[in-house]
Design a protein around this motif. Structure first.
Motif, PDB file in Angstrom:
ATOM      1  N   PRO A  39       0.825  -1.219   0.000  1.00  0.00           N
ATOM      2  CA  PRO A  39       0.000   0.000   0.000  1.00  0.00           C
ATOM      3  C   PRO A  39       0.860   1.271   0.000  1.00  0.00           C
ATOM      4  CG  PRO A  39      -0.831  -1.581   1.601  1.00  0.00           C
ATOM      5  CD  PRO A  39       0.477  -2.117   1.119  1.00  0.00           C
ATOM      6  N   GLN A  40       2.017   1.203   0.675  1.00  0.00           N
ATOM      7  CA  GLN A  40       2.868   2.398   0.728  1.00  0.00           C
ATOM      8  C   GLN A  40       3.422   2.735  -0.659  1.00  0.00           C
ATOM      9  OE1 GLN A  40       5.832   4.108   3.901  1.00  0.00           O
ATOM     10  NE2 GLN A  40       6.752   2.282   3.004  1.00  0.00           N
ATOM     11  N   VAL A  41       3.853   1.734  -1.399  1.00  0.00           N
ATOM     12  CA  VAL A  41       4.370   1.984  -2.750  1.00  0.00           C
ATOM     13  C   VAL A  41       3.280   2.630  -3.595  1.00  0.00           C
ATOM     14  CG1 VAL A  41       5.118   0.873  -4.896  1.00  0.00           C
ATOM     15  CG2 VAL A  41       6.110   0.147  -2.723  1.00  0.00           C
ATOM     16  N   ARG A  42       2.076   2.104  -3.496  1.00  0.00           N
ATOM     17  CA  ARG A  42       0.979   2.614  -4.326  1.00  0.00           C
ATOM     18  C   ARG A  42       0.637   4.058  -3.953  1.00  0.00           C
ATOM     19  NH1 ARG A  42      -4.980   1.970  -4.467  1.00  0.00           N
ATOM     20  NH2 ARG A  42      -5.521   1.979  -6.676  1.00  0.00           N
ATOM     21  N   THR A 205       3.409   0.858   6.634  1.00  0.00           N
ATOM     22  CA  THR A 205       4.791   0.648   6.176  1.00  0.00           C
ATOM     23  C   THR A 205       4.918  -0.681   5.424  1.00  0.00           C
ATOM     24  OG1 THR A 205       5.284  -0.259   8.346  1.00  0.00           O
ATOM     25  CG2 THR A 205       5.884   2.047   7.966  1.00  0.00           C
ATOM     26  N   CYS A 206       5.958  -0.766   4.618  1.00  0.00           N
ATOM     27  CA  CYS A 206       6.187  -1.995   3.845  1.00  0.00           C
ATOM     28  C   CYS A 206       6.705  -3.102   4.762  1.00  0.00           C
ATOM     29  CB  CYS A 206       7.223  -1.743   2.752  1.00  0.00           C
ATOM     30  SG  CYS A 206       6.648  -0.645   1.459  1.00  0.00           S
ATOM     31  N   THR A 207       6.277  -4.310   4.485  1.00  0.00           N
ATOM     32  CA  THR A 207       6.764  -5.463   5.244  1.00  0.00           C
ATOM     33  C   THR A 207       8.139  -5.872   4.681  1.00  0.00           C
ATOM     34  OG1 THR A 207       5.766  -6.988   3.677  1.00  0.00           O
ATOM     35  CG2 THR A 207       4.417  -6.317   5.559  1.00  0.00           C
ATOM     36  N   GLU A 210       7.654  -7.235   1.292  1.00  0.00           N
ATOM     37  CA  GLU A 210       7.434  -6.201   0.267  1.00  0.00           C
ATOM     38  C   GLU A 210       8.711  -5.438  -0.060  1.00  0.00           C
ATOM     39  OE1 GLU A 210       2.728  -5.320   1.320  1.00  0.00           O
ATOM     40  OE2 GLU A 210       4.305  -4.216   2.344  1.00  0.00           O
ATOM     41  N   ARG A 211       9.650  -5.442   0.899  1.00  0.00           N
ATOM     42  CA  ARG A 211      10.928  -4.743   0.658  1.00  0.00           C
ATOM     43  C   ARG A 211      11.974  -5.700   0.080  1.00  0.00           C
ATOM     44  NH1 ARG A 211      12.342  -1.715   6.116  1.00  0.00           N
ATOM     45  NH2 ARG A 211      11.470  -3.564   7.083  1.00  0.00           N
ATOM     46  N   TRP A 212      11.572  -6.950  -0.168  1.00  0.00           N
ATOM     47  CA  TRP A 212      12.462  -7.993  -0.705  1.00  0.00           C
ATOM     48  C   TRP A 212      13.706  -8.153   0.185  1.00  0.00           C
ATOM     49  CZ3 TRP A 212      12.603  -6.148  -6.547  1.00  0.00           C
ATOM     50  CH2 TRP A 212      11.292  -6.125  -7.035  1.00  0.00           C
ATOM     51  N   ARG A 263      14.575  -4.346  -2.823  1.00  0.00           N
ATOM     52  CA  ARG A 263      13.663  -3.473  -3.567  1.00  0.00           C
ATOM     53  C   ARG A 263      13.949  -2.010  -3.250  1.00  0.00           C
ATOM     54  NH1 ARG A 263       7.070  -3.950  -3.414  1.00  0.00           N
ATOM     55  NH2 ARG A 263       6.653  -2.734  -5.296  1.00  0.00           N
ATOM     56  N   CYS A 264      14.084  -1.695  -1.956  1.00  0.00           N
ATOM     57  CA  CYS A 264      14.341  -0.305  -1.564  1.00  0.00           C
ATOM     58  C   CYS A 264      15.647   0.175  -2.188  1.00  0.00           C
ATOM     59  CB  CYS A 264      14.459  -0.180  -0.051  1.00  0.00           C
ATOM     60  SG  CYS A 264      13.135  -0.927   0.877  1.00  0.00           S
ATOM     61  N   GLU A 265      16.662  -0.666  -2.143  1.00  0.00           N
ATOM     62  CA  GLU A 265      17.985  -0.240  -2.603  1.00  0.00           C
ATOM     63  C   GLU A 265      18.045  -0.034  -4.107  1.00  0.00           C
ATOM     64  OE1 GLU A 265      20.961  -2.876  -1.010  1.00  0.00           O
ATOM     65  OE2 GLU A 265      20.234  -2.513   1.014  1.00  0.00           O
ATOM     66  N   TYR A 267      15.284  -1.175  -6.692  1.00  0.00           N
ATOM     67  CA  TYR A 267      14.162  -1.349  -7.613  1.00  0.00           C
ATOM     68  C   TYR A 267      12.932  -0.487  -7.346  1.00  0.00           C
ATOM     69  CZ  TYR A 267      16.825  -5.393  -9.131  1.00  0.00           C
ATOM     70  OH  TYR A 267      17.826  -6.198  -9.615  1.00  0.00           O
ATOM     71  N   CYS A 268      12.845   0.118  -6.177  1.00  0.00           N
ATOM     72  CA  CYS A 268      11.610   0.837  -5.856  1.00  0.00           C
ATOM     73  C   CYS A 268      11.605   2.222  -6.510  1.00  0.00           C
ATOM     74  CB  CYS A 268      11.449   0.958  -4.346  1.00  0.00           C
ATOM     75  SG  CYS A 268       9.889   1.735  -3.941  1.00  0.00           S
ATOM     76  N   GLU A 269      10.593   2.474  -7.310  1.00  0.00           N
ATOM     77  CA  GLU A 269      10.526   3.751  -8.048  1.00  0.00           C
ATOM     78  C   GLU A 269      10.207   4.934  -7.139  1.00  0.00           C
ATOM     79  OE1 GLU A 269       7.648   3.100 -11.132  1.00  0.00           O
ATOM     80  OE2 GLU A 269       8.942   1.686 -12.185  1.00  0.00           O
ATOM     81  N   VAL A 270       9.732   4.655  -5.927  1.00  0.00           N
ATOM     82  CA  VAL A 270       9.367   5.763  -5.029  1.00  0.00           C
ATOM     83  C   VAL A 270      10.312   5.880  -3.835  1.00  0.00           C
ATOM     84  CG1 VAL A 270       6.934   5.771  -5.690  1.00  0.00           C
ATOM     85  CG2 VAL A 270       7.684   4.289  -3.830  1.00  0.00           C
ATOM     86  N   SER A 271      11.462   5.227  -3.897  1.00  0.00           N
ATOM     87  CA  SER A 271      12.359   5.246  -2.732  1.00  0.00           C
ATOM     88  C   SER A 271      12.770   6.674  -2.351  1.00  0.00           C
ATOM     89  CB  SER A 271      13.583   4.364  -2.978  1.00  0.00           C
ATOM     90  OG  SER A 271      14.275   4.815  -4.114  1.00  0.00           O
ATOM     91  N   ALA A 272      12.897   7.560  -3.345  1.00  0.00           N
ATOM     92  CA  ALA A 272      13.315   8.941  -3.050  1.00  0.00           C
ATOM     93  C   ALA A 272      12.270   9.686  -2.216  1.00  0.00           C
ATOM     94  CB  ALA A 272      13.550   9.694  -4.355  1.00  0.00           C
ATOM     95  N   PHE A 273      11.041   9.191  -2.205  1.00  0.00           N
ATOM     96  CA  PHE A 273       9.963   9.881  -1.480  1.00  0.00           C
ATOM     97  C   PHE A 273       9.515   9.104  -0.233  1.00  0.00           C
ATOM     98  CE2 PHE A 273       9.532  10.300  -6.091  1.00  0.00           C
ATOM     99  CZ  PHE A 273       9.799  11.656  -6.229  1.00  0.00           C
ATOM    100  N   CYS A 274      10.227   8.014   0.058  1.00  0.00           N
ATOM    101  CA  CYS A 274       9.729   7.082   1.077  1.00  0.00           C
ATOM    102  C   CYS A 274      10.277   7.392   2.466  1.00  0.00           C
ATOM    103  CB  CYS A 274      10.106   5.656   0.679  1.00  0.00           C
ATOM    104  SG  CYS A 274       9.683   4.473   1.953  1.00  0.00           S
ATOM    105  N   PRO A 275       9.400   7.752   3.425  1.00  0.00           N
ATOM    106  CA  PRO A 275       9.888   8.054   4.773  1.00  0.00           C
ATOM    107  C   PRO A 275      10.491   6.825   5.465  1.00  0.00           C
ATOM    108  CG  PRO A 275       7.469   8.100   4.679  1.00  0.00           C
ATOM    109  CD  PRO A 275       7.952   7.935   3.284  1.00  0.00           C
ATOM    110  N   GLN A 276       9.940   5.647   5.183  1.00  0.00           N
ATOM    111  CA  GLN A 276      10.454   4.427   5.828  1.00  0.00           C
ATOM    112  C   GLN A 276      11.891   4.152   5.388  1.00  0.00           C
ATOM    113  OE1 GLN A 276       8.115   0.961   4.883  1.00  0.00           O
ATOM    114  NE2 GLN A 276       9.178  -0.345   6.360  1.00  0.00           N
ATOM    115  N   TRP A 277      12.149   4.281   4.121  1.00  0.00           N
ATOM    116  CA  TRP A 277      13.486   3.995   3.590  1.00  0.00           C
ATOM    117  C   TRP A 277      14.462   5.083   4.028  1.00  0.00           C
ATOM    118  CZ3 TRP A 277      16.914   0.783   2.652  1.00  0.00           C
ATOM    119  CH2 TRP A 277      17.924   0.924   1.710  1.00  0.00           C
ATOM    120  N   GLN A 278      14.012   6.332   4.046  1.00  0.00           N
ATOM    121  CA  GLN A 278      14.908   7.406   4.460  1.00  0.00           C
ATOM    122  C   GLN A 278      15.272   7.258   5.947  1.00  0.00           C
ATOM    123  OE1 GLN A 278      12.891  10.852   2.947  1.00  0.00           O
ATOM    124  NE2 GLN A 278      13.390  10.200   0.870  1.00  0.00           N
TER     125      GLN A 278
END
Ligand code: SF4
Length: 298
Positions: A39-42, A205-207, A210-212, A263-265, A267-278
């Motif tokens: 859901p977070q990616v979407r 948040t992604c599980t 979901e984060r591979w 995925r975060c590292e 492949y994720c197209e929204v990683s630049a906007f993702c609070p969880q990854w940041q």
């Protein structure tokens, strides 16, 4: 639609084919593919769509998958193929498109370009096909068997000769477990509730899945050696303890190989906007700094 770049000078035709992606989930609130995904990616994709940048080179396998479906339209068949189905669940319209329904054998099949490690099966395939089966049931079609037609993009003839457990040909039919329809319905409702919450602004948040997340692994190595004699995952502390004990007894070492969020590292197209990854990157940077600043011990 994200901004498509062409950093590697691919032919215009390929770039245009990627840019003019005809994918359309129809008049629905969510597609099956999106439902089973994070859901977070979407949510981040919807919010930052115009600012997301993707290089055309990263879309080649998706393009190849679409090409396969076009080629299959050549096949004259009496089966049901590539239909998009709709159903309303808890106020949301769910849509999903299946590849092929063989009416005689009541078998639903989906074509996938994938890597050989997926020959063992894949949880996302199980979810996708069972939801499509549920959608078909809502339209009066009974499905008794689910199958993936897997086309392996990294298949090696040499490896097939050496390893009996490796796929023995480039294409393989893989059976997928069939869920009871009422359990599938409950699963759909759970996923819709999660996506609704994320859309309403709740942090979902992604599980790890979901984060591979690859999981941390421990390798048994000889002192001075590089090759792992044995590798265990961190999922069972007893197994890790046994490995540490074995290393002590034999004078070997245990090499900790920290898990990665693939995925975060990469492949994720929204990683630049993702609070969880940041937040995770900040934690890792802080830990690295603490380690670097820590006084050396004798
Ligand atoms: S960067 Fe990772 S945690 Fe963030 S949305 Fe993407 S997959 Fe999820």
């Amino acid at each position: 639609m994200p901004i498509i770049t062409n950093k590697h000078g691919l032919p215009d035709a390929l770039v245009r084919a990627v840019t003019n992606d005809p994918y359309n989930a129809g008049a629905s609130d969510i597609s099956v593919t999106a439902l089973i995904d994070s859901p977070q990616v979407r949510t981040l994709r919807r919010k930052h769509d115009a600012a997301i940048t993707v290089d055309a080179s990263e879309r080649m396998w998706a393009l190849t998958g679409q090409a396969l479906h076009h080629i299959l339209e050549r096949a004259e068949t009496n089966e049901l193929v590539e239909q998009r189905l709709f159903a309303t669940v808890d106020g949301w319209v769910l849509s999903g498109q299946f590849d092929r329904l063989h009416l005689g054998t009541k078998t639903l099949q989906d074509y996938k370009y994938c890597k050989t490690y997926k020959a063992k099966g894949d949880d996302a395939w199980i979810r996708q096909l069972n939801i499509l089966r549920w959608l078909l049931a809502q339209h009066g079609h009974e499905v008794e068997r689910l199958q993936i037609c897997a086309i392996f993009r990294d298949w090696s003839r040499n490896k097939a000769r050496r390893e009996p457990s490796y796929p023995q040909q480039e294409v393989q039919m893989i059976d997928v477990p069939v869920w009871p329809l009422d359990e599938t319905y409950e699963y759909i409702r759970e996923r819709i509730a999660l996506h609704k919450a994320a859309r309403a602004g709740t942090s979902v948040t992604c599980t790890d899945e979901e984060r591979w997340y690859t999981g941390t692994k421990y390798a048994l190595v000889k002192p001075g050696g590089k090759r792992a004699l044995r590798v265990v995952e961190d999922t069972d502390p007893t197994v890790v303890s046994a490995l540490i004990q074995e290393a002590k007894e034999r004078g070997y070492l245990v090499d900790e190989r920290l898990g990665e969020f693939r995925r975060c590292e990469d492949y994720c197209e929204v990683s630049a906007f993702c609070p969880q990854w940041q937040a995770m990157q900040q934690t890792l940077a802080r830990q690295d700094k603490e380690l670097a600043d820590a006084p050396a011990t004798e």
